[in-house]
Structures are given as structure tokens and as C-alpha cells.
Write a protein that holds these residues in place. Structure first.
Motif, PDB file in Angstrom:
ATOM      1  N   CYS A 261       0.713  -1.144  -0.032  1.00 40.78           N
ATOM      2  CA  CYS A 261       0.188   0.003  -0.195  1.00 40.78           C
ATOM      3  C   CYS A 261       0.826   1.222   0.038  1.00 40.78           C
ATOM      4  O   CYS A 261       0.675   2.250  -0.754  1.00 40.78           O
ATOM      5  CB  CYS A 261      -0.964  -0.131   1.476  1.00 40.78           C
ATOM      6  SG  CYS A 261      -2.236  -1.129   1.302  1.00 40.78           S
ATOM      7  N   LEU A 264       2.517   1.905  -3.326  1.00 38.41           N
ATOM      8  CA  LEU A 264       1.776   2.424  -4.555  1.00 38.41           C
ATOM      9  C   LEU A 264       1.535   3.858  -4.057  1.00 38.41           C
ATOM     10  O   LEU A 264       1.527   4.641  -4.981  1.00 38.41           O
ATOM     11  CB  LEU A 264       0.360   1.779  -4.054  1.00 38.41           C
ATOM     12  CG  LEU A 264       0.067   0.301  -4.787  1.00 38.41           C
ATOM     13  CD1 LEU A 264      -1.352  -0.350  -4.445  1.00 38.41           C
ATOM     14  CD2 LEU A 264       0.212   0.303  -6.320  1.00 38.41           C
ATOM     15  N   ALA A 265       1.151   4.302  -2.842  1.00 35.22           N
ATOM     16  CA  ALA A 265       0.965   5.767  -2.560  1.00 35.22           C
ATOM     17  C   ALA A 265       2.098   6.364  -2.894  1.00 35.22           C
ATOM     18  O   ALA A 265       2.000   7.561  -3.554  1.00 35.22           O
ATOM     19  CB  ALA A 265       0.690   5.916  -1.033  1.00 35.22           C
ATOM     20  N   SER A 271      -3.703   4.525  -4.082  1.00 30.67           N
ATOM     21  CA  SER A 271      -3.426   3.233  -3.169  1.00 30.67           C
ATOM     22  C   SER A 271      -4.939   3.071  -2.435  1.00 30.67           C
ATOM     23  O   SER A 271      -5.879   3.460  -3.021  1.00 30.67           O
ATOM     24  CB  SER A 271      -2.462   3.602  -2.046  1.00 30.67           C
ATOM     25  OG  SER A 271      -2.138   2.517  -1.154  1.00 30.67           O
ATOM     26  N   GLY A 277      -3.614  -3.547  -1.282  1.00 29.93           N
ATOM     27  CA  GLY A 277      -2.051  -3.572  -1.184  1.00 29.93           C
ATOM     28  C   GLY A 277      -1.720  -5.044  -1.536  1.00 29.93           C
ATOM     29  O   GLY A 277      -0.647  -5.501  -2.183  1.00 29.93           O
ATOM     30  N   PRO A 304      -7.681   4.955  -0.190  1.00 28.81           N
ATOM     31  CA  PRO A 304      -6.873   4.899   1.114  1.00 28.81           C
ATOM     32  C   PRO A 304      -7.580   5.494   2.345  1.00 28.81           C
ATOM     33  O   PRO A 304      -7.194   5.361   3.273  1.00 28.81           O
ATOM     34  CB  PRO A 304      -5.463   5.688   0.745  1.00 28.81           C
ATOM     35  CG  PRO A 304      -6.133   6.798  -0.261  1.00 28.81           C
ATOM     36  CD  PRO A 304      -7.013   5.800  -1.174  1.00 28.81           C
TER      37      PRO A 304
END
Length: 367
Positions: A261, A264-265, A271, A277, A304
Motif C-alpha cells: 500500500c 503504491l502511494a 493506493s 495492497g 486509502p
């Protein structure tokens, strides 16, 4: 160059339900895969409440059309959060009061959001000794249905309308990507993995489906264990899980999902939660492992924001020892789901339904 002159016009909606669907796809490359490789992520967090807006609206619409749900009748359902948001949207759209039965793991921001959207939140306080929080919630749903004659439960775990709701998502993917060779999805109720893959295989019969489960989940034959992650995995055996559809399954642990996660962010500004994730981790592995040119689509069920106090909080993650352990770059492997209990990222290419039909019928009984 005036970029805005070439941008498509934003959607104009008469109601919030019109904002559901037609979500974007985003290319996810490094650091999940080598340069030039990657996968396409379907960003279902772009829906008002997440991916389960789709089945919530569809299940309610179909129940109304059949006469199972009368005008103004209460809707009562078990949810760990995302379906609850979708049902709140469906309640506003069709004029039904909604009660969401959940457990102490529900994030406070989602509980406040559900209340703001007009839903009533019922909290169970003790897990079922065999079926965990999910079975405890389902038994509470059955109790409330008995107290409210005329109330209706969608039963997301076993309702075929949950599966059918995802056919439009498959149509969107085909329009967006043209060809899909591999689909990577998380598995909880089994709705979106079964619905999307079934619809895609009408066009791509050789599609490979990779399921992503949580460690401690019983869906694919592992023993039940404590699960920190929400949104994927199960302590019961949902009838909507199409075990025969999967090419393989991966189990992912919480620390591995958190790491993914945050990658990704940091690298893609896109995310989400536990499912996102875990799916990204496995889809990245597929992008590195399958032959070059393989087109991989992954479903990201949410965004998120509901996880800012958990997955994206250093203090919370340190408290659960999620940031200290090294994250493997490849999964371990087992030949059979019953070989041993897995505690970290592990894959298995032998996928069978672990629940006998009789046991599944019993587990489906609390509606």
C-alpha cells in the motif's frame, strides 16, 4: 498547450447512483515490476463508496423487481464496511432504511460516514467460536430480521445478484484494455472475482484468474486464524466463491499488504486498503513472472482514506509490528492448501472447494 481543451467532459449526474461505474484504469509499473513491465489497476475507489456500490445497487434493484423488497422496507445486512457504504447509497436511491451489522474492527471514520449517510450501525461484541466475526454478524442479522417483519437481507455471501452485478465492470475493462490475459482479484464474499472472471471469459476463454486471500482465512482450505486485515478473507465459506474458476491462489499477510500500500502511494499516488495492497503485491509478481506482453488487470476495490489511521499510521503499524519485518520479493509455495498453515505470502496452484455442500448449507443458514 491547453490540456483542458482536450479533456473529456466530467460526468453529469442526476443522482449519486449515476456516479457508480466507468472507473479508470491506471498503469502500475516500477517498483512492482521491472522497467517496461507492469499491470493495469482498475480503480474502484473512484466510485462514491468503493467497489461494492455496484452489487449493493444491483441486489436492491433486483429484489425490488422480484417483489422481495417492498417500498420503504428495511434493509439489514452484515458488512465490514464497504458494502455498508454501498447499501447506504442504495437506501438513499430507493428510499429504504438501512441497518449495517458490523464488529469492533470497523474503522471509526466509516462508522461515522455510515451514520452521516443515514444508516443505523449495529455492533456485535463477541466473535462466533467457529465462524468468527462474520458468523456473529450474520446471526445478529437473523435476529434483527425476526424483529422487523418485512425487512430484507441481501445476503452478499450467497446472493447470485452479487456476482451478476460485476458484468458491467468486465465490459468496462474490455473497452479500456482491449485484451486481458490475467485477472488478479482479492477474495472475500467471492462476488467480484466470480462475476468479473465469468463475464471476461465469454470474450477471453483462456483468461487466468489469480485469487488473493488473507492469511488466517478459510476460503481456500487453510485453517481459521486471527485476521487483522478486513475486506478480504473469511472465517466462513461463502457460496459465491467460484473455486473452480481460479488458476491459483495467493495468501498475503498484513505486513506485506501494508508495505505494498505504501509503495503504491509513494510511487503512483494511487493506493487503498488491505485488499489493494495484497492485490498489488501479487499482480506485481505476475508482471515480473509471466511472459513479456502478458496483459494483466488487477482490481483495486477502494481508496486509502478510511485507512489513514491504520495502514498509513506509523504508530498504529508499529503497534501491530507491521513495519519491522522484511517483506519477501517472491511467494513461498505449497502443493496443497492443507499442507500447512501459512503465515506469510504463499501461493498454491491446487485450488479446491474446502467446504462440503452440507456444511456450506449450514453456514448459509443465518440470513
Amino acid at each position: 498547450m491547453n490540456i483542458s481543451a482536450y479533456a473529456p467532459a466530467p460526468t453529469s449526474a442526476r443522482g449519486p447512483c449515476d456516479l457508480v461505474g466507468n472507473t479508470p484504469v491506471l498503469w502500475i509499473g516500477e517498483p512492482f515490476a521491472d522497467a517496461g513491465r507492469g499491470f493495469w489497476a482498475k480503480l474502484e475507489g473512484a466510485n462514491p463508496g468503493g467497489i461494492k456500490d455496484r452489487p449493493a445497487l444491483h441486489m436492491v434493484a433486483r429484489a425490488r423487481a422480484r417483489g422481495d423488497l417492498s417500498d420503504g422496507a428495511p434493509i439489514i445486512e452484515s458488512s465490514s464496511g464497504t458494502l455498508g457504504l454501498g447499501l447506504a447509497l442504495a437506501g438513499i436511491t430507493y428510499g429504504h432504511p438501512v441497518t449495517v451489522v458490523t464488529d469492533p474492527g470497523l474503522e471509526p471514520p466509516i462508522r461515522r460516514a455510515l451514520t452521516a449517510y443515514g444508516a443505523r450501525v449495529e455492533l456485535v461484541t463477541a466473535a462466533h467460536p467457529v465462524g468468527g466475526w462474520q458468523q456473529a454478524r450474520r446471526e445478529k442479522v437473523a435476529e434483527l430480521l425476526g424483529e422487523h417483519p418485512g425487512a430484507w437481507c441481501p445476503d452478499q455471501y450467497n446472493n447470485p445478484d452479487n456476482v451478476a452485478a460485476y458484468a458491467p465492470l468486465a465490459t468496462e475493462l474490455i473497452a479500456q484494455l482491449g485484451r486481458i490475459d490475467v485477472l488478479v482479484t482479492s477474495v472475500g464474499t467471492g462476488g467480484h472475482s466470480a462475476g468479473i472472471s465469468t463475464a471476461l471469459r465469454h470474450t477471453f476463454p483462456d483468461l487466468e484468474l489469480i485469487g488473493v486471500d488473507a492469511t488466517g482465512s478459510t476460503i481456500f482450505g487453510q485453517p481459521a486464524g486471527q485476521r487483522l486485515m478486513r475486506g478480504l478473507g473469511s472465517s466462513i465459506h461463502p457460496g459465491n466463491v467460484a473455486h473452480e474458476a481460479f488458476t491459483e491462489v495467493h495468501w498475503v499477510a498484513p505486513a506485506e499488504a501494508v508495505h505494498s500500500c505504501r509503495l503504491l502511494a509513494r510511487h503512483h499516488y494511487a493506493s487503498g486498503g488491505w485488499s489493494v495492497g495484497a492485490v498489488a503485491l501479487v499482480a506485481g509478481w505476475a508482471a515480473r513472472t509471466y511472459p513479456a506482453g502478458t496483459r494483466i488487470a488487477a482490481i483495486f476495490p477502494d481508496g486509502p482514506h478510511r485507512y489513514l489511521d491504520t495502514i498509513y499510521s506509523d504508530g498504529w503499524c508499529h503497534g501491530h509490528h507491521l513495519l519491522e519485518a522484511p517483506v519477501p520479493v517472491e511467494p513461498d509455495e505449497i502443493a496443497d492448501p492443507g499442507e500447512r498453515a501459512v503465515v506469510s505470502w504463499t501461493r498454491c496452484t491446487s485450488v479446491t472447494d474446502p467446504a462440503p455442500a452440507a456444511a456450506r448449507a449450514v453456514l448459509a443458514g443465518a440470513r
